[in-house]
Write an enzyme that holds these catalytic residues in place. Structure first.
Site, PDB file in Angstrom:
ATOM      1  N   CYS A  87      77.656 -26.824  76.948  1.00 19.85           N
ATOM      2  CA  CYS A  87      76.268 -26.810  76.495  1.00 19.85           C
ATOM      3  C   CYS A  87      75.421 -26.433  77.695  1.00 19.85           C
ATOM      4  O   CYS A  87      75.826 -26.655  78.831  1.00 19.85           O
ATOM      5  CB  CYS A  87      75.918 -28.197  75.991  1.00 19.85           C
ATOM      6  N   ILE A 146      83.799 -35.487  75.821  1.00 22.47           N
ATOM      7  CA  ILE A 146      83.875 -36.505  74.760  1.00 22.47           C
ATOM      8  C   ILE A 146      85.009 -37.497  75.027  1.00 22.47           C
ATOM      9  O   ILE A 146      85.449 -38.198  74.135  1.00 22.47           O
ATOM     10  CB  ILE A 146      84.022 -35.878  73.353  1.00 22.47           C
ATOM     11  N   ARG A 189      79.195 -32.098  79.158  1.00 25.62           N
ATOM     12  CA  ARG A 189      79.134 -32.965  77.972  1.00 25.62           C
ATOM     13  C   ARG A 189      80.507 -33.232  77.367  1.00 25.62           C
ATOM     14  O   ARG A 189      80.836 -32.796  76.270  1.00 25.62           O
ATOM     15  CB  ARG A 189      78.163 -32.401  76.940  1.00 25.62           C
ATOM     16  N   LEU A 197      85.109 -40.317  76.489  1.00 25.25           N
ATOM     17  CA  LEU A 197      84.801 -41.735  76.234  1.00 25.25           C
ATOM     18  C   LEU A 197      84.812 -42.048  74.740  1.00 25.25           C
ATOM     19  O   LEU A 197      85.171 -43.148  74.326  1.00 25.25           O
ATOM     20  CB  LEU A 197      83.448 -42.114  76.854  1.00 25.25           C
ATOM     21  N   ASP A 257      66.026 -36.723  79.116  1.00 27.15           N
ATOM     22  CA  ASP A 257      65.376 -35.840  78.150  1.00 27.15           C
ATOM     23  C   ASP A 257      63.904 -35.571  78.487  1.00 27.15           C
ATOM     24  O   ASP A 257      63.304 -34.652  77.937  1.00 27.15           O
ATOM     25  CB  ASP A 257      65.471 -36.429  76.731  1.00 27.15           C
ATOM     26  N   LYS A 266      64.870 -38.019  66.047  1.00 25.04           N
ATOM     27  CA  LYS A 266      66.064 -37.195  65.793  1.00 25.04           C
ATOM     28  C   LYS A 266      67.327 -37.925  66.251  1.00 25.04           C
ATOM     29  O   LYS A 266      68.321 -37.968  65.521  1.00 25.04           O
ATOM     30  CB  LYS A 266      65.928 -35.872  66.573  1.00 25.04           C
ATOM     31  N   ASN A 267      67.285 -38.483  67.454  1.00 24.92           N
ATOM     32  CA  ASN A 267      68.509 -39.059  68.020  1.00 24.92           C
ATOM     33  C   ASN A 267      68.899 -40.381  67.365  1.00 24.92           C
ATOM     34  O   ASN A 267      69.998 -40.893  67.613  1.00 24.92           O
ATOM     35  CB  ASN A 267      68.365 -39.247  69.539  1.00 24.92           C
ATOM     36  N   ARG A 279      76.386 -30.408  68.540  1.00 30.23           N
ATOM     37  CA  ARG A 279      77.234 -31.387  69.206  1.00 30.23           C
ATOM     38  C   ARG A 279      77.233 -32.731  68.474  1.00 30.23           C
ATOM     39  O   ARG A 279      78.249 -33.425  68.431  1.00 30.23           O
ATOM     40  CB  ARG A 279      76.717 -31.559  70.642  1.00 30.23           C
ATOM     41  N   ARG A 300      65.314 -27.292  67.112  1.00 27.71           N
ATOM     42  CA  ARG A 300      66.361 -28.305  66.905  1.00 27.71           C
ATOM     43  C   ARG A 300      65.785 -29.713  67.000  1.00 27.71           C
ATOM     44  O   ARG A 300      66.333 -30.643  66.430  1.00 27.71           O
ATOM     45  CB  ARG A 300      67.455 -28.160  67.968  1.00 27.71           C
TER      46      ARG A 300
HETATM   47  C1  UD1 Z   1      72.429 -38.431  73.957  1.00 30.39           C
HETATM   48  C2  UD1 Z   1      71.197 -37.756  73.403  1.00 30.39           C
HETATM   49  C3  UD1 Z   1      70.640 -36.738  74.409  1.00 30.39           C
HETATM   50  C4  UD1 Z   1      70.406 -37.409  75.753  1.00 30.39           C
HETATM   51  C5  UD1 Z   1      71.645 -38.162  76.228  1.00 30.39           C
HETATM   52  C6  UD1 Z   1      71.411 -38.974  77.492  1.00 30.39           C
HETATM   53  C7  UD1 Z   1      71.644 -37.778  71.011  1.00 30.39           C
HETATM   54  C8  UD1 Z   1      71.897 -36.985  69.784  1.00 30.39           C
HETATM   55  N1  UD1 Z   1      71.543 -37.084  72.170  1.00 30.39           N
HETATM   56  O1  UD1 Z   1      73.407 -37.411  74.158  1.00 30.39           O
HETATM   57  O2  UD1 Z   1      69.419 -36.232  73.890  1.00 30.39           O
HETATM   58  O3  UD1 Z   1      70.066 -36.431  76.711  1.00 30.39           O
HETATM   59  O4  UD1 Z   1      72.098 -39.073  75.199  1.00 30.39           O
HETATM   60  O5  UD1 Z   1      70.358 -39.855  77.317  1.00 30.39           O
HETATM   61  O6  UD1 Z   1      71.462 -38.972  70.968  1.00 30.39           O
HETATM   62  N2  UD1 Z   1      79.932 -38.232  79.127  1.00 30.39           N
HETATM   63  C9  UD1 Z   1      81.269 -38.191  79.490  1.00 30.39           C
HETATM   64  N3  UD1 Z   1      82.213 -38.457  78.539  1.00 30.39           N
HETATM   65  C10 UD1 Z   1      81.873 -38.765  77.254  1.00 30.39           C
HETATM   66  C11 UD1 Z   1      80.520 -38.816  76.892  1.00 30.39           C
HETATM   67  C12 UD1 Z   1      79.569 -38.541  77.856  1.00 30.39           C
HETATM   68  O7  UD1 Z   1      81.603 -37.922  80.638  1.00 30.39           O
HETATM   69  O8  UD1 Z   1      82.773 -38.998  76.434  1.00 30.39           O
HETATM   70  C13 UD1 Z   1      78.900 -37.907  80.126  1.00 30.39           C
HETATM   71  C14 UD1 Z   1      78.154 -36.625  79.735  1.00 30.39           C
HETATM   72  O9  UD1 Z   1      78.836 -35.478  80.172  1.00 30.39           O
HETATM   73  C15 UD1 Z   1      76.821 -36.823  80.424  1.00 30.39           C
HETATM   74  C16 UD1 Z   1      76.613 -38.339  80.361  1.00 30.39           C
HETATM   75  O10 UD1 Z   1      77.899 -38.905  80.109  1.00 30.39           O
HETATM   76  O11 UD1 Z   1      76.896 -36.432  81.753  1.00 30.39           O
HETATM   77  C17 UD1 Z   1      75.637 -38.781  79.295  1.00 30.39           C
HETATM   78  O12 UD1 Z   1      76.096 -38.421  78.016  1.00 30.39           O
HETATM   79  P1  UD1 Z   1      75.791 -39.274  76.703  1.00 30.39           P
HETATM   80  O13 UD1 Z   1      75.046 -40.505  77.040  1.00 30.39           O
HETATM   81  O14 UD1 Z   1      77.074 -39.402  75.955  1.00 30.39           O
HETATM   82  O15 UD1 Z   1      74.825 -38.290  75.929  1.00 30.39           O
HETATM   83  P2  UD1 Z   1      74.926 -37.787  74.446  1.00 30.39           P
HETATM   84  O16 UD1 Z   1      75.312 -38.916  73.549  1.00 30.39           O
HETATM   85  O17 UD1 Z   1      75.701 -36.540  74.394  1.00 30.39           O
END
Ligand code: UD1
Length: 423
Positions: A116, A123, A121, A125, A305, A22-23, A92, A397
């Site tokens: 969530c 965005i 979570r 970055l 995960d 999925k990811n 998301r 999902r």
């Molecule tokens: C992806 C995976 C999810 C997995 C996660 C961590 C997908 C669709 N989902 O989610 O299943 O649990 O990686 O392995 O691939 N963060 C920030 N700012 C940002 C982005 C992230 O502070 O702009 C923080 C988040 O709040 C979190 C951490 O970084 O605490 C990890 O997030 P991230 O690696 O971005 O996870 P996702 O891409 O959302």
């Protein structure tokens, strides 16, 4: 509303084929907007999140067709870069469309994906990465408008190796002018899969799988056919289910290299795991041993995960184990539900102290997020008596008909309407 009803206490046994990731599929489907042609993607899992992504692509003007596990996309009619708010709120991962739509149209409108169940979570970055490539970002309430006359390659250092931010920046940079280097990039296998897909469309990206990714922008992307990697978290779910029920299960269509950290932990606990090519066999015949300390952190460390799933296994071992969660702050919601099944777990800030118990008992519990829901299903399979897992739309999902997969391994599990009969 549906629920899963599980008669536990039966060791899983047999052979099962693991779904596509999925990811990996979600960002790859998003990346296909970079081409004006057609793309065929194989080994795509048929899941709720995938269907939402296809609904968004359709709403933006592309033609989409899901048949079995193959998705065919015709991007020639794509005419909008405004993601409908109601679809954006459903998933998301719609945020993955930001980079490629910005690159194709020079502007994109999205909405804050919101909080969530597993944590904040953010965005930020994603946004600062796109800004570094030349985008101007305006936020009004929950609406985010991103514009760029042109994107220009640059050096980007991520404060944290975010999976989604790395992917969004890769997709935008693939079409930018010149070279982009992403430092402190996430190293997950799904990022390598995205690199391979983008390169199959004509991109020039190197280094995915390491913490430095180099992207040389190109002007055009061509049609391609691509096969998604196996889902390491779905595979891990079956592996843990086999171990927790003291079963004997063979998995097909897996990449054992993507499961190294999980396999290492389970072997320390006494589980027998053997791999050969894309096949793995898992056997557990006696009560597993505790594993002193596990810390979740970005790949190749132990995946967040898998945290809730491993917790079920550890709650049945012979002593005290500790899991420290460092990726998401709110990811222990399943603890309360597991406690209702007899688990002995105490949460102290971001650490869970798990004291093994001889057995779990069936109860009615609620899935609070995708992986927490899958963990409760495993707990139900291992428990004595009947477990009812509610709110299973979270599980749908990420898993293709989880009850059919587990029933093939001998589990007594059925899906029912929340009111009554089987579905
Ligand atoms: C992806 C995976 C999810 C997995 C996660 C961590 C997908 C669709 N989902 O989610 O299943 O649990 O990686 O392995 O691939 N963060 C920030 N700012 C940002 C982005 C992230 O502070 O702009 C923080 C988040 O709040 C979190 C951490 O970084 O605490 C990890 O997030 P991230 O690696 O971005 O996870 P996702 O891409 O959302």
């Amino acid at each position: 509303m549906e629920k899963l009803v599980i008669e536990g206490g039966k060791p899983l046994s047999g052979t099962i084929r693991i779904q596509g990731a999925k990811n990996a599929a979600l960002p790859i489907l998003a990346a296909s907007v970079l081409t004006g042609g057609s793309v065929t993607v194989e080994n795509v899992p048929d899941l709720l999140d995938i269907r939402v992504m296809l609904d968004i692509l359709t709403a933006l003007g592309s033609k989409t067709e899901l048949s079995g596990h193959q998705v065919r996309l015709d991007m020639s009619g794509l005419n909008s870069s405004h993601i409908p708010e109601e679809l954006m709120k459903q998933m998301r991962s719609s945020i993955f469309l930001m980079g490629p739509l910005l690159a194709r149209f020079g502007s994109v409108t999205v909405y804050q994906p919101g909080g969530c169940a597993i944590g904040e979570r953010k965005i930020n970055l994603h946004l600062t990465g796109l800004e570094a490539l030349g985008a101007r970002i305006e936020e009004k309430g929950s609406t985010i408008v991103c514009r760029a006359d042109k994107l220009v390659g640059t050096d980007i250092v991520l404060d944290f190796p975010s999976v989604g931010a790395t992917e969004n920046i890769m997709m935008a940079a693939a079409a930018a002018e010149g070279r982009t280097t992403i430092h402190n990039a996430a190293r997950e296998p799904e990022i390598q899969d995205l690199q391979h897909f983008l390169n199959a469309m004509g991109a020039r990206i190197y280094g995915a799988g390491t913490n430095t990714i180099t992207v040389d922008g190109v002007r055009e992307f061509h049609p391609c056919r691509y096969r998604i990697i196996p889902d390491r978290i779905a595979a891990g779910t079956v592996i843990v289910a086999a171990a927790a029920t003291r079963g004997n299960v063979t998995l097909e269509n897996v990449n054992p290299q993507h499961l190294t950290s999980l396999v290492h932990v389970l072997r320390r606990a006494g589980v027998q795991i053997v791999s050969s090519g894309d096949i793995m066999n898992v056997q557990c015949h006696s009560r597993p041993k505790r594993v002193e300390r596990i810390v979740t952190s970005p790949y190749p460390s132990f995946p967040t995960d898998m945290q809730s799933l491993l917790m079920v296994f550890l709650s049945l071992t012979d002593g005290l184990s500790i899991i420290k969660e460092t990726v998401f702050e709110g990811r222990f919601k399943h603890v309360e539900e597991l406690s209702r099944m007899g688990a002995d777990i105490r949460v102290d800030l971001n650490a869970a102290l798990i004291k093994g118990v001889p057995r779990l008992y069936g109860a009615t519990v609620e899935a609070t997020d995708l992986r927490a829901g899958a963990a409760l299903v495993i707990a139900g399979l291992a428990a004595h008596g009947t477990t009812v897992v509610e709110q299973i739309h979270h599980i749908d999902r990420g898993y293709e008909r989880i009850e059919e997969m587990l029933a093939k391994l001998g589990a007594k599990i059925v899906r029912k309407a929340s009111g009554g009969g089987s579905i």
